[in-house]
Design a protein around this motif. Structure first.
Motif, PDB file in Angstrom:
ATOM      1  N   GLU A  77       0.838  -1.206   0.000  1.00  0.00           N
ATOM      2  CA  GLU A  77       0.000   0.000   0.000  1.00  0.00           C
ATOM      3  C   GLU A  77       0.873   1.257   0.000  1.00  0.00           C
ATOM      4  OE1 GLU A  77      -3.246   2.303  -0.267  1.00  0.00           O
ATOM      5  OE2 GLU A  77      -3.206   0.118  -0.402  1.00  0.00           O
ATOM      6  N   PHE A  78       1.968   1.234   0.716  1.00  0.00           N
ATOM      7  CA  PHE A  78       2.860   2.386   0.794  1.00  0.00           C
ATOM      8  C   PHE A  78       3.498   2.698  -0.563  1.00  0.00           C
ATOM      9  CE2 PHE A  78       7.117   4.163   1.503  1.00  0.00           C
ATOM     10  CZ  PHE A  78       6.768   5.339   2.154  1.00  0.00           C
ATOM     11  N   TYR A  79       3.962   1.654  -1.257  1.00  0.00           N
ATOM     12  CA  TYR A  79       4.663   1.872  -2.516  1.00  0.00           C
ATOM     13  C   TYR A  79       3.737   1.973  -3.722  1.00  0.00           C
ATOM     14  CZ  TYR A  79       9.117   1.181  -0.211  1.00  0.00           C
ATOM     15  OH  TYR A  79      10.199   1.323   0.596  1.00  0.00           O
ATOM     16  N   ALA A  80       2.690   1.174  -3.774  1.00  0.00           N
ATOM     17  CA  ALA A  80       1.818   1.144  -4.956  1.00  0.00           C
ATOM     18  C   ALA A  80       0.582   2.027  -4.798  1.00  0.00           C
ATOM     19  CB  ALA A  80       1.375  -0.285  -5.248  1.00  0.00           C
ATOM     20  N   GLY A  81       0.224   2.376  -3.600  1.00  0.00           N
ATOM     21  CA  GLY A  81      -0.985   3.168  -3.354  1.00  0.00           C
ATOM     22  C   GLY A  81      -1.059   4.474  -4.128  1.00  0.00           C
TER      23      GLY A  81
ATOM     24  N   ARG B 185      -1.890   3.928  -7.948  1.00  0.00           N
ATOM     25  CA  ARG B 185      -2.995   3.052  -8.307  1.00  0.00           C
ATOM     26  C   ARG B 185      -3.774   3.577  -9.508  1.00  0.00           C
ATOM     27  NH1 ARG B 185      -4.410  -0.498  -4.534  1.00  0.00           N
ATOM     28  NH2 ARG B 185      -3.608   0.940  -2.994  1.00  0.00           N
ATOM     29  N   ARG B 186      -4.048   4.871  -9.534  1.00  0.00           N
ATOM     30  CA  ARG B 186      -4.783   5.476 -10.654  1.00  0.00           C
ATOM     31  C   ARG B 186      -3.962   5.416 -11.942  1.00  0.00           C
ATOM     32  NH1 ARG B 186      -6.901  10.943  -9.070  1.00  0.00           N
ATOM     33  NH2 ARG B 186      -8.364   9.647  -7.965  1.00  0.00           N
ATOM     34  N   THR B 187      -2.667   5.626 -11.842  1.00  0.00           N
ATOM     35  CA  THR B 187      -1.789   5.554 -13.010  1.00  0.00           C
ATOM     36  C   THR B 187      -1.733   4.135 -13.561  1.00  0.00           C
ATOM     37  OG1 THR B 187      -0.449   7.324 -12.057  1.00  0.00           O
ATOM     38  CG2 THR B 187       0.536   6.051 -13.835  1.00  0.00           C
ATOM     39  N   PHE B 188      -1.649   3.154 -12.662  1.00  0.00           N
ATOM     40  CA  PHE B 188      -1.652   1.755 -13.089  1.00  0.00           C
ATOM     41  C   PHE B 188      -2.964   1.400 -13.768  1.00  0.00           C
ATOM     42  CE2 PHE B 188       1.455   0.659  -9.452  1.00  0.00           C
ATOM     43  CZ  PHE B 188       2.529   0.989 -10.250  1.00  0.00           C
ATOM     44  N   ALA B 189      -4.081   1.876 -13.229  1.00  0.00           N
ATOM     45  CA  ALA B 189      -5.395   1.580 -13.823  1.00  0.00           C
ATOM     46  C   ALA B 189      -5.512   2.202 -15.208  1.00  0.00           C
ATOM     47  CB  ALA B 189      -6.505   2.086 -12.913  1.00  0.00           C
ATOM     48  N   ARG B 190      -5.029   3.423 -15.377  1.00  0.00           N
ATOM     49  CA  ARG B 190      -5.074   4.082 -16.683  1.00  0.00           C
ATOM     50  C   ARG B 190      -4.199   3.354 -17.690  1.00  0.00           C
ATOM     51  NH1 ARG B 190      -2.551   9.039 -16.111  1.00  0.00           N
ATOM     52  NH2 ARG B 190      -4.203   9.590 -14.664  1.00  0.00           N
ATOM     53  N   ALA B 191      -3.003   2.938 -17.282  1.00  0.00           N
ATOM     54  CA  ALA B 191      -2.113   2.204 -18.183  1.00  0.00           C
ATOM     55  C   ALA B 191      -2.726   0.866 -18.587  1.00  0.00           C
ATOM     56  CB  ALA B 191      -0.759   1.981 -17.511  1.00  0.00           C
ATOM     57  N   ARG B 192      -3.363   0.201 -17.646  1.00  0.00           N
ATOM     58  CA  ARG B 192      -4.018  -1.069 -17.980  1.00  0.00           C
ATOM     59  C   ARG B 192      -5.170  -0.858 -18.950  1.00  0.00           C
ATOM     60  NH1 ARG B 192      -5.885  -5.762 -13.879  1.00  0.00           N
ATOM     61  NH2 ARG B 192      -6.521  -7.210 -15.497  1.00  0.00           N
ATOM     62  N   ARG B 193      -5.958   0.197 -18.741  1.00  0.00           N
ATOM     63  CA  ARG B 193      -7.072   0.498 -19.646  1.00  0.00           C
ATOM     64  C   ARG B 193      -6.558   0.818 -21.048  1.00  0.00           C
ATOM     65  NH1 ARG B 193      -9.687   3.810 -16.463  1.00  0.00           N
ATOM     66  NH2 ARG B 193      -8.547   5.632 -17.169  1.00  0.00           N
ATOM     67  N   GLU B 194      -5.455   1.559 -21.152  1.00  0.00           N
ATOM     68  CA  GLU B 194      -4.890   1.872 -22.461  1.00  0.00           C
ATOM     69  C   GLU B 194      -4.366   0.618 -23.160  1.00  0.00           C
ATOM     70  OE1 GLU B 194      -1.994   4.894 -21.736  1.00  0.00           O
ATOM     71  OE2 GLU B 194      -3.517   6.438 -21.413  1.00  0.00           O
ATOM     72  N   GLU B 195      -3.755  -0.286 -22.406  1.00  0.00           N
ATOM     73  CA  GLU B 195      -3.297  -1.549 -22.993  1.00  0.00           C
ATOM     74  C   GLU B 195      -4.478  -2.388 -23.466  1.00  0.00           C
ATOM     75  OE1 GLU B 195      -0.822  -3.637 -20.270  1.00  0.00           O
ATOM     76  OE2 GLU B 195       0.774  -2.152 -20.367  1.00  0.00           O
ATOM     77  N   ASP B 196      -5.542  -2.417 -22.675  1.00  0.00           N
ATOM     78  CA  ASP B 196      -6.744  -3.159 -23.074  1.00  0.00           C
ATOM     79  C   ASP B 196      -7.368  -2.560 -24.328  1.00  0.00           C
ATOM     80  OD1 ASP B 196      -6.435  -4.888 -20.969  1.00  0.00           O
ATOM     81  OD2 ASP B 196      -7.964  -3.933 -19.704  1.00  0.00           O
TER      82      ASP B 196
END
Length: 85
Positions: free
Chosen positions: A14-18, A21-32
């Motif tokens: 949670e400390f490192y990835a928290g 989280r929004r950036t990871f979700a956006r990158a995943r959506r763009e890859e999808d």
């Protein structure tokens, strides 16, 4: 002892990835979206040399097709055989 390690791991994650989280979700959506575009390229009129191999993936993409084409800025479905609107 195991629960302490699990809680420490969860806390560090949670400390490192928290914050990202929004950036990871956006990158995943763009890859999808890119994957969806590659799979549906032949149906959208773009010549695709791998259409034979991606044809079996098309039914898996129909579930989220409506949200995808709205997110891409298309008011109506670009495919004549998919009437989602």
């Amino acid at each position: 002892m195991t629960s302490r390690w699990a809680s420490l791991r969860a806390g560090l994650e949670e400390f490192y990835a928290g914050p990202y989280r929004r950036t990871f979700a956006r990158a995943r959506r763009e890859e999808d979206d890119l994957f969806r575009m590659v799979v549906l390229a032949e149906a959208l009129g773009v010549p695709d040399p791998a259409a034979y191999y991606t044809a079996e993936l098309v039914p898996a993409l129909y579930e989220d097709f409506h949200t995808w084409h709205l997110r891409m800025g298309m008011d109506r479905s670009p495919l004549e055989h998919v009437g989602c609107c």
